[in-house]
Design a protein around this motif. Structure first.
Motif, PDB file in Angstrom:
ATOM      1  N   GLN A  26      38.682  72.098  34.387  1.00  0.00           N
ATOM      2  CA  GLN A  26      37.360  72.571  34.806  1.00  0.00           C
ATOM      3  C   GLN A  26      37.203  72.484  36.322  1.00  0.00           C
ATOM      4  O   GLN A  26      36.566  73.334  36.934  1.00  0.00           O
ATOM      5  N   ALA A  27      37.794  71.446  36.920  1.00  0.00           N
ATOM      6  CA  ALA A  27      37.705  71.303  38.376  1.00  0.00           C
ATOM      7  C   ALA A  27      38.416  72.476  39.059  1.00  0.00           C
ATOM      8  O   ALA A  27      37.915  73.042  40.041  1.00  0.00           O
ATOM      9  N   PHE A  28      39.564  72.867  38.519  1.00  0.00           N
ATOM     10  CA  PHE A  28      40.257  74.044  39.073  1.00  0.00           C
ATOM     11  C   PHE A  28      39.421  75.304  38.882  1.00  0.00           C
ATOM     12  O   PHE A  28      39.256  76.109  39.790  1.00  0.00           O
ATOM     13  N   ARG A  29      38.870  75.440  37.677  1.00  0.00           N
ATOM     14  CA  ARG A  29      38.075  76.634  37.378  1.00  0.00           C
ATOM     15  C   ARG A  29      36.902  76.741  38.344  1.00  0.00           C
ATOM     16  O   ARG A  29      36.623  77.802  38.889  1.00  0.00           O
ATOM     17  N   ASP A  69      34.075  79.253  42.575  1.00  0.00           N
ATOM     18  CA  ASP A  69      33.188  79.131  43.742  1.00  0.00           C
ATOM     19  C   ASP A  69      33.837  79.638  45.018  1.00  0.00           C
ATOM     20  O   ASP A  69      33.197  79.648  46.074  1.00  0.00           O
ATOM     21  N   GLY A  70      35.114  79.980  44.964  1.00  0.00           N
ATOM     22  CA  GLY A  70      35.835  80.316  46.194  1.00  0.00           C
ATOM     23  C   GLY A  70      35.946  79.110  47.120  1.00  0.00           C
ATOM     24  O   GLY A  70      36.084  79.258  48.334  1.00  0.00           O
ATOM     25  N   ASN A  71      35.886  77.922  46.527  1.00  0.00           N
ATOM     26  CA  ASN A  71      35.986  76.682  47.319  1.00  0.00           C
ATOM     27  C   ASN A  71      37.471  76.323  47.481  1.00  0.00           C
ATOM     28  O   ASN A  71      38.014  75.464  46.787  1.00  0.00           O
ATOM     29  N   LEU A  72      38.105  77.026  48.411  1.00  0.00           N
ATOM     30  CA  LEU A  72      39.557  76.921  48.537  1.00  0.00           C
ATOM     31  C   LEU A  72      39.988  75.558  49.046  1.00  0.00           C
ATOM     32  O   LEU A  72      41.058  75.066  48.703  1.00  0.00           O
ATOM     33  N   ALA A  73      39.121  74.939  49.859  1.00  0.00           N
ATOM     34  CA  ALA A  73      39.455  73.599  50.361  1.00  0.00           C
ATOM     35  C   ALA A  73      39.573  72.625  49.191  1.00  0.00           C
ATOM     36  O   ALA A  73      40.459  71.761  49.162  1.00  0.00           O
ATOM     37  N   GLU A  74      38.701  72.772  48.200  1.00  0.00           N
ATOM     38  CA  GLU A  74      38.733  71.886  47.037  1.00  0.00           C
ATOM     39  C   GLU A  74      39.984  72.165  46.185  1.00  0.00           C
ATOM     40  O   GLU A  74      40.639  71.229  45.720  1.00  0.00           O
ATOM     41  N   PRO A 111      50.542  74.013  47.847  1.00  0.00           N
ATOM     42  CA  PRO A 111      49.211  74.633  47.895  1.00  0.00           C
ATOM     43  C   PRO A 111      49.158  75.823  48.860  1.00  0.00           C
ATOM     44  O   PRO A 111      48.350  76.733  48.672  1.00  0.00           O
ATOM     45  N   ASP A 112      50.014  75.822  49.877  1.00  0.00           N
ATOM     46  CA  ASP A 112      50.004  76.941  50.834  1.00  0.00           C
ATOM     47  C   ASP A 112      50.336  78.259  50.148  1.00  0.00           C
ATOM     48  O   ASP A 112      49.839  79.315  50.518  1.00  0.00           O
ATOM     49  N   MET A 113      51.175  78.184  49.153  1.00  0.00           N
ATOM     50  CA  MET A 113      51.506  79.386  48.399  1.00  0.00           C
ATOM     51  C   MET A 113      50.461  79.653  47.319  1.00  0.00           C
ATOM     52  O   MET A 113      50.046  80.795  47.121  1.00  0.00           O
ATOM     53  N   TRP A 114      50.019  78.608  46.621  1.00  0.00           N
ATOM     54  CA  TRP A 114      49.253  78.830  45.391  1.00  0.00           C
ATOM     55  C   TRP A 114      47.757  79.015  45.587  1.00  0.00           C
ATOM     56  O   TRP A 114      47.114  79.734  44.814  1.00  0.00           O
ATOM     57  N   VAL A 115      47.171  78.364  46.587  1.00  0.00           N
ATOM     58  CA  VAL A 115      45.731  78.565  46.801  1.00  0.00           C
ATOM     59  C   VAL A 115      45.426  80.052  47.038  1.00  0.00           C
ATOM     60  O   VAL A 115      44.522  80.609  46.398  1.00  0.00           O
ATOM     61  N   PRO A 116      46.171  80.728  47.921  1.00  0.00           N
ATOM     62  CA  PRO A 116      45.892  82.157  48.108  1.00  0.00           C
ATOM     63  C   PRO A 116      46.106  82.998  46.850  1.00  0.00           C
ATOM     64  O   PRO A 116      45.391  83.968  46.615  1.00  0.00           O
ATOM     65  N   ILE A 117      47.063  82.624  46.012  1.00  0.00           N
ATOM     66  CA  ILE A 117      47.273  83.375  44.763  1.00  0.00           C
ATOM     67  C   ILE A 117      46.048  83.232  43.862  1.00  0.00           C
ATOM     68  O   ILE A 117      45.527  84.216  43.332  1.00  0.00           O
TER      69      ILE A 117
END
Lengths: 281, 281
Positions: free
Chosen positions: A252-255, A260-265, B226-232
């Motif tokens: 759920q945290a990933f979802r 939310d587009g909260n990429l930092a999280e 995360p550098d690869m996967w966050v943008p995906i």
């Protein structure tokens, strides 16, 4: 001269029989299996020297090892302990320990029994899945050693060391919680992944073509047998449910982060997950 | 005589450079990497013949391959297409295709660009993770081929075939949905598993000791960058969220079955999941 009786001549029992015979720990290996097809195969594959009845296996084995699904272990164990003579030792190899300990807690021959769990296996089962070297360099847990006779524990320790395992001692309560986190949940996440892909990607050819090594690795355990795993989830239900709940929170945290587009999280979650690398090498 | 420019000399770009040089498809390989440490390593490891600036790489490459994280691909691609001459071809290797297609949909040189995705990789990244043979026998997807020049598509097809890949054609919308199911979700399930175990089992030694091959296999992808996967996850958010929701439903089904003691239902779920075996072999 040790005669070993293996009850359940499948992946675990068959692999154990092979290795213990090969290294000379056991001189004779007797196999017991209620599945006639498996019994025949075990003999044809030379996993065991002889297929015998349960009664004969109990009568003749110096060491009797239970390597059946956990529900069958619980069902057979009390009568086996009642039937054995004072010089015989019994051990089980089930993936959960607390409920097994429970059924023989008050048994007069409790001390001749050793609760154990070799942390090895594959996603396959039955005699054809048995192979030598399966246990090498893996951990074997002996639980509640104080409830067993010192010599019985020593025999089981030597048995595991003979096939290359590192022996650890834990109490059965801690074992069951840790096993839920490190082994049981992995199977549920794989099963759920397989179900998800099978439901949504109905074109099997696309799955085959797009499945990279990563997917194959993550979904591998989804091939595991329900005959083995349903009883484990049943016996360890409380711990397994606790782990599933924590796991769903993480999903759920990933979802939430992605939605939310909260990429930092999302980045932080992955960095945190990456710490498993240091532990597992 | 083909000069190949690889932008991003990491796991994918570096492995591609190695294989294309070795098989003779590329005569000269130029590497571009804004990370100076990675650029140095790529040269020391002989992944590329020369490290050059982005401008020089664009100027000199007959074939320019973008093997950076997907957000960087989207950022660089429009200017690269503007800078190239009519005989040059550009391809990307990102894991999501729709949003890349979007940024150059109206670009006058769109036809010189080929959207592609080699379905190969490991949980490691950077030049030290590059290795020859990474792509062999895996699938390479070429998306929206009709939007590219026939000769450009043909060059990319030959490039992938030269390193042993099976080329498939899909549109980018279907690709992104299927990739979410067969690749992206596997990473999230692994990250969540690692987080669960790290949170609950604070004794690292227990994790190490109890972690069998099954756990290691299921959690392997949690080592991914995360550098690869966050943008995906960002670029494919809609599909990924849909998959997470289905996945959580499946986890809930297991939880419910175990919690209710409905073993027949848990058995049924596992049997259903086992069908993945037939597909993956």
């Amino acid at each position: 001269m040790i005669t070993l009786t293996v009850i359940g001549a499948g992946l675990i029992g068959g692999s154990l029989a092979l290795d213990l015979k090969e290294c000379g720990f056991a001189d004779v290996v007797l196999g017991v299996d209620t599945n006639m097809l498996h019994a025949d195969m075990a003999q044809q594959l030379k996993l065991v020297d002889e297929i015998v009845t349960l009664d004969e296996g109990i009568e003749r084995g110096d060491l009797i090892v239970l390597a059946t699904p956990i529900n069958v272990i619980k069902q057979l164990l009390p009568d086996i302990l009642t039937a054995i003579k004072p010089n015989q030792v019994v051990a089980d190899m089930g993936s959960t320990k607390g409920s097994v300990a429970e059924v023989i807690r008050e048994h007069p021959n409790r001390a001749q029994f050793v609760l154990s769990h070799p942390m090895a296996g594959t996603e396959y089962s039955g005699p054809t899945a048995a192979k030598s070297g399966l246990f090498e360099d893996k951990a074997a847990i002996i639980c509640d050693a104080d409830d067993s006779d010192v010599n019985a524990v020593d025999l089981i320790r030597r048995m595991y060391e003979a096939i290359g395992m590192h022996v650890m001692y834990m109490n059965s309560v801690n074992h069951d919680l840790s096993a839920a986190y490190v082994s049981h949940i992995s199977h549920i996440t794989s099963f759920a992944l397989a179900l998800t892909v099978l439901e949504k990607e109905r074109d099997e050819k696309t799955i085959v073509n797009l499945a990279s090594g990563g997917f194959a690795s993550t979904v591998r355990l989804a091939k595991s047998s329900p005959d083995m795993w349903v009883p484990i989830f049943e016996q360890n239900a409380e711990n397994v449910i606790e782990v599933i709940d924590t796991y769903i929170e993480k999903m759920q945290a990933f979802r939430q982060g992605i939605s939310d587009g909260n990429l930092a999280e999302v980045y932080r979650l992955i960095r945190e997950a990456n710490k498993i690398q240091k532990i597992l090498k």
